[in-house]
Design an enzyme around this catalytic site. Structure first.
Site, PDB file in Angstrom:
ATOM      1  N   LYS A   1     -13.316  -7.236   9.463  1.00  0.00           N
ATOM      2  CA  LYS A   1     -12.594  -8.512   9.624  1.00  0.00           C
ATOM      3  C   LYS A   1     -11.093  -8.297   9.718  1.00  0.00           C
ATOM      4  O   LYS A   1     -10.414  -8.955  10.501  1.00  0.00           O
ATOM      5  CB  LYS A   1     -12.902  -9.441   8.438  1.00  0.00           C
TER       6      LYS A   1
ATOM      7  N   ASN B   1      -2.746  -8.518   0.364  1.00  0.00           N
ATOM      8  CA  ASN B   1      -3.695  -9.212  -0.526  1.00  0.00           C
ATOM      9  C   ASN B   1      -4.048  -8.361  -1.750  1.00  0.00           C
ATOM     10  O   ASN B   1      -4.893  -8.765  -2.551  1.00  0.00           O
ATOM     11  CB  ASN B   1      -4.967  -9.611   0.236  1.00  0.00           C
TER      12      ASN B   1
ATOM     13  N   ALA C   1      -0.783  -0.120  13.201  1.00  0.00           N
ATOM     14  CA  ALA C   1      -1.103   1.158  12.560  1.00  0.00           C
ATOM     15  C   ALA C   1      -2.545   1.502  12.902  1.00  0.00           C
ATOM     16  O   ALA C   1      -3.477   1.039  12.250  1.00  0.00           O
ATOM     17  CB  ALA C   1      -0.910   1.057  11.045  1.00  0.00           C
TER      18      ALA C   1
ATOM     19  N   ARG D   1       4.317 -15.909  18.383  1.00  0.00           N
ATOM     20  CA  ARG D   1       5.063 -17.146  18.088  1.00  0.00           C
ATOM     21  C   ARG D   1       6.538 -16.866  17.825  1.00  0.00           C
ATOM     22  O   ARG D   1       7.394 -17.653  18.173  1.00  0.00           O
ATOM     23  CB  ARG D   1       4.444 -17.866  16.876  1.00  0.00           C
TER      24      ARG D   1
ATOM     25  N   GLY E   1      -3.877  -2.003  -2.289  1.00  0.00           N
ATOM     26  CA  GLY E   1      -2.481  -1.780  -2.673  1.00  0.00           C
ATOM     27  C   GLY E   1      -2.228  -2.347  -4.055  1.00  0.00           C
ATOM     28  O   GLY E   1      -3.110  -2.957  -4.660  1.00  0.00           O
TER      29      GLY E   1
ATOM     30  N   GLN F   1      -1.643  -9.571  28.706  1.00  0.00           N
ATOM     31  CA  GLN F   1      -1.865 -10.960  29.120  1.00  0.00           C
ATOM     32  C   GLN F   1      -0.897 -11.941  28.468  1.00  0.00           C
ATOM     33  O   GLN F   1      -0.561 -12.952  29.066  1.00  0.00           O
ATOM     34  CB  GLN F   1      -3.314 -11.350  28.802  1.00  0.00           C
TER      35      GLN F   1
ATOM     36  N   GLY G   1       0.828  -1.208   0.000  1.00  0.00           N
ATOM     37  CA  GLY G   1       0.000   0.000   0.000  1.00  0.00           C
ATOM     38  C   GLY G   1       0.861   1.257   0.000  1.00  0.00           C
ATOM     39  O   GLY G   1       2.088   1.206  -0.124  1.00  0.00           O
ATOM     40  N   PHE G   2       0.197   2.378   0.164  1.00  0.00           N
ATOM     41  CA  PHE G   2       0.893   3.679   0.162  1.00  0.00           C
ATOM     42  C   PHE G   2       1.934   3.732   1.285  1.00  0.00           C
ATOM     43  O   PHE G   2       3.142   3.804   1.030  1.00  0.00           O
ATOM     44  CB  PHE G   2      -0.166   4.786   0.273  1.00  0.00           C
TER      45      PHE G   2
ATOM     46  N   TYR H   1     -14.767   1.297  10.158  1.00  0.00           N
ATOM     47  CA  TYR H   1     -13.320   1.572  10.229  1.00  0.00           C
ATOM     48  C   TYR H   1     -12.928   1.973  11.651  1.00  0.00           C
ATOM     49  O   TYR H   1     -11.998   1.412  12.238  1.00  0.00           O
ATOM     50  CB  TYR H   1     -12.979   2.687   9.240  1.00  0.00           C
TER      51      TYR H   1
HETATM   52  P1  NAD Z   1      -3.499   1.674   1.552  1.00  0.00           P
HETATM   53  O1  NAD Z   1      -4.887   1.321   1.193  1.00  0.00           O
HETATM   54  O2  NAD Z   1      -2.611   2.255   0.512  1.00  0.00           O
HETATM   55  O3  NAD Z   1      -2.731   0.437   2.179  1.00  0.00           O
HETATM   56  C1  NAD Z   1      -3.373  -0.602   2.875  1.00  0.00           C
HETATM   57  C2  NAD Z   1      -2.774  -1.903   2.388  1.00  0.00           C
HETATM   58  O4  NAD Z   1      -3.360  -3.008   3.109  1.00  0.00           O
HETATM   59  C3  NAD Z   1      -3.076  -2.170   0.904  1.00  0.00           C
HETATM   60  O5  NAD Z   1      -1.888  -2.545   0.223  1.00  0.00           O
HETATM   61  C4  NAD Z   1      -4.080  -3.313   0.928  1.00  0.00           C
HETATM   62  O6  NAD Z   1      -4.041  -4.120  -0.227  1.00  0.00           O
HETATM   63  C5  NAD Z   1      -3.653  -4.043   2.190  1.00  0.00           C
HETATM   64  N1  NAD Z   1      -4.709  -4.875   2.770  1.00  0.00           N
HETATM   65  C6  NAD Z   1      -5.993  -4.539   3.032  1.00  0.00           C
HETATM   66  N2  NAD Z   1      -6.650  -5.580   3.566  1.00  0.00           N
HETATM   67  C7  NAD Z   1      -5.748  -6.596   3.644  1.00  0.00           C
HETATM   68  C8  NAD Z   1      -5.823  -7.938   4.104  1.00  0.00           C
HETATM   69  N3  NAD Z   1      -6.956  -8.457   4.593  1.00  0.00           N
HETATM   70  N4  NAD Z   1      -4.714  -8.707   4.046  1.00  0.00           N
HETATM   71  C9  NAD Z   1      -3.552  -8.223   3.531  1.00  0.00           C
HETATM   72  N5  NAD Z   1      -3.429  -6.957   3.084  1.00  0.00           N
HETATM   73  C10 NAD Z   1      -4.523  -6.156   3.142  1.00  0.00           C
HETATM   74  O7  NAD Z   1      -3.611   2.684   2.817  1.00  0.00           O
HETATM   75  P2  NAD Z   1      -2.481   3.438   3.645  1.00  0.00           P
HETATM   76  O8  NAD Z   1      -2.831   4.871   3.645  1.00  0.00           O
HETATM   77  O9  NAD Z   1      -1.146   3.021   3.229  1.00  0.00           O
HETATM   78  O10 NAD Z   1      -2.790   2.907   5.120  1.00  0.00           O
HETATM   79  C11 NAD Z   1      -1.983   1.914   5.738  1.00  0.00           C
HETATM   80  C12 NAD Z   1      -2.406   1.748   7.193  1.00  0.00           C
HETATM   81  O11 NAD Z   1      -2.259   2.987   7.891  1.00  0.00           O
HETATM   82  C13 NAD Z   1      -3.869   1.319   7.369  1.00  0.00           C
HETATM   83  O12 NAD Z   1      -3.940   0.410   8.467  1.00  0.00           O
HETATM   84  C14 NAD Z   1      -4.568   2.611   7.727  1.00  0.00           C
HETATM   85  O13 NAD Z   1      -5.709   2.387   8.519  1.00  0.00           O
HETATM   86  C15 NAD Z   1      -3.481   3.342   8.513  1.00  0.00           C
HETATM   87  N6  NAD Z   1      -3.683   4.792   8.474  1.00  0.00           N
HETATM   88  C16 NAD Z   1      -3.340   5.526   7.379  1.00  0.00           C
HETATM   89  C17 NAD Z   1      -3.547   6.897   7.385  1.00  0.00           C
HETATM   90  C18 NAD Z   1      -3.142   7.778   6.240  1.00  0.00           C
HETATM   91  O14 NAD Z   1      -3.333   8.991   6.322  1.00  0.00           O
HETATM   92  N7  NAD Z   1      -2.567   7.286   5.161  1.00  0.00           N
HETATM   93  C19 NAD Z   1      -4.138   7.517   8.502  1.00  0.00           C
HETATM   94  C20 NAD Z   1      -4.502   6.727   9.573  1.00  0.00           C
HETATM   95  C21 NAD Z   1      -4.249   5.371   9.567  1.00  0.00           C
END
Ligand code: NAD
Ligand code: UDP
Length: 312
Positions: free
Chosen positions: A91, A33, A114, A106, A37, A162, A11-12, A145
């Site tokens: 989920k 997955n 995050a 493990r 991304g 725990q 992802g980003f 969310y």
């Molecule tokens: P993004 O959508 O670019 O990246 C999320 C990544 O998670 C993607 O590559 C996606 O394919 C992958 N993903 C989603 N569900 C999945 C699963 N079940 N199994 C495996 N991979 C899975 O978003 P981002 O901005 O890079 O955000 C990354 C994390 O940071 C997230 O947890 C988001 O909640 C958190 N976050 C981001 C921001 C922001 O401003 N960018 C702010 C708050 C929190």
């Protein structure tokens, strides 16, 4: 050589984190997955220390050890993504976080969740401090969310208290930079795309709602300092500079020398009216603070769009 596992690594934010970890000398296992991304974000990484595993974190994951640290980023993050994927979002925040924590347990790995400023909802305390418990609507559209992340925080603390896992929680405030998808719906890539095309800039509501924007490299530095620390309660990482969305739109129009005009559209349900991190905890515990202000961060982001929207 330390091994880091990054869920959501395609992802980003995850792709920037993988790059930084490789630069630190680590081996990196990127698990994703590819829901939101893309392989384009990591295809330039040609390094024998980098492995990509296509896997859905809601399913059990095992990989050969040792694994020294797990960064759990997998989750839809943009409002249009989590509104499109409500059950999946719940989920991955629940089963997905459980699986990532189980893996860390493990392998006796350090763990970083995050989390998000969304755990504060539409806050009654401003700027947001970590000891404020939030004001979240659990049954509104954003609840999938916000509550998934709140549950993920609760589970992370349970594994710490725990199960003895060395956990950390970062509450991320709006972060931007190269590789945000032009159509991911978040304000900065949307406004940049619209401004570059001289199309109307779609400001929701009257644009008076505020956000604080952190440049991606500052955020990643905060991740590394937090996971190396001995601190286990949540830590805000974000840039306290606070802008109205209308100011953001105007800054992007100016930075792109665009002919776009602002148009006003309906404010999404439960869109927080203010957001700004109190980063006292990060400053005191991690000696962390932002170094890239909005004008410089927008310049760097725009420069990457001149090559390709997802390039750096
Ligand atoms: P993004 O959508 O670019 O990246 C999320 C990544 O998670 C993607 O590559 C996606 O394919 C992958 N993903 C989603 N569900 C999945 C699963 N079940 N199994 C495996 N991979 C899975 O978003 P981002 O901005 O890079 O955000 C990354 C994390 O940071 C997230 O947890 C988001 O909640 C958190 N976050 C981001 C921001 C922001 O401003 N960018 C702010 C708050 C929190
Ligand atoms: N926003 C907007 N126009 C857009 C996209 C977003 O006015 O095309 C607003 C949105 O309503 C919110 C702010 O910009 O008030 C930040 O939205 P974003 O989706 O980037 O992140 P959020 O903070 O809502 O998760």
């Amino acid at each position: 050589m330390p091994t880091s596992l990054v869920t959501g690594g395609a992802g980003f934010l995850g792709s920037h984190l993988c790059e930084r970890l490789l630069a630190e000398g680590n081996r990196v296992i990127c698990v994703d997955n590819l829901d939101t991304g893309t392989l384009e974000n990591i295809e330039h990484i040609r390094d024998p220390r980098f492995d990509f595993v296509q896997h859905d974190m809601t399913e059990h994951l095992d990989v050969p050890g040792p694994i020294d640290e797990v960064f759990h980023l997998a989750s839809p993050a943009s409002p249009i993504d989590y509104l499109r994927l409500p059950l999946h979002t719940l989920k991955v925040g629940s089963y997905g976080t459980h699986n990532a924590l189980g893996l860390a347990k493990r392998h006796r790995s350090r763990f970083l969740l995050a989390s998000t400023s969304e755990v504060y909802g539409d806050p009654q305390v401003h700027p947001q401090r970590e000891d404020y418990w939030g004001h979240v609507n659990p049954i509104g559209p954003r609840g999938v969310y916000d509550e998934a992340k709140r549950y993920a925080e609760a589970m992370t603390m349970a594994y710490y208290r725990q199960q003895g896992v060395n956990t950390h929680i970062v509450r991320i405030f709006n972060t931007y930079g190269p590789r945000m998808r032009p159509h991911d719906g978040r304000a900065i890539p949307t406004f940049i795309r619209q401004a570059r095309d001289n199309k109307p800039i779609t400001v929701f509501g009257d644009g008076g709602q505020t956000r604080s924007f952190c440049y991606v490299t500052d955020l990643i530095e905060g991740f590394l300092r937090l996971i190396a620390s001995r601190y286990h309660l949540p830590v805000n990482i974000g840039n306290p500079g606070e802008y109205t969305i209308l100011q953001l739109a105007e800054a992007i129009i100016a930075a792109t020398a665009s002919r776009s005009e602002v148009v006003f559209e309906a404010l999404p349900i439960d869109d927080p009216m203010v957001r700004r991190p109190d980063i006292t905890r990060a400053r005191e515990l991690l000696d962390w603070g932002p170094t890239v202000e909005l004008d410089e961060g927008l310049r760097l982001t725009l420069a990457s769009w001149d090559e390709a929207p997802t390039a750096v």
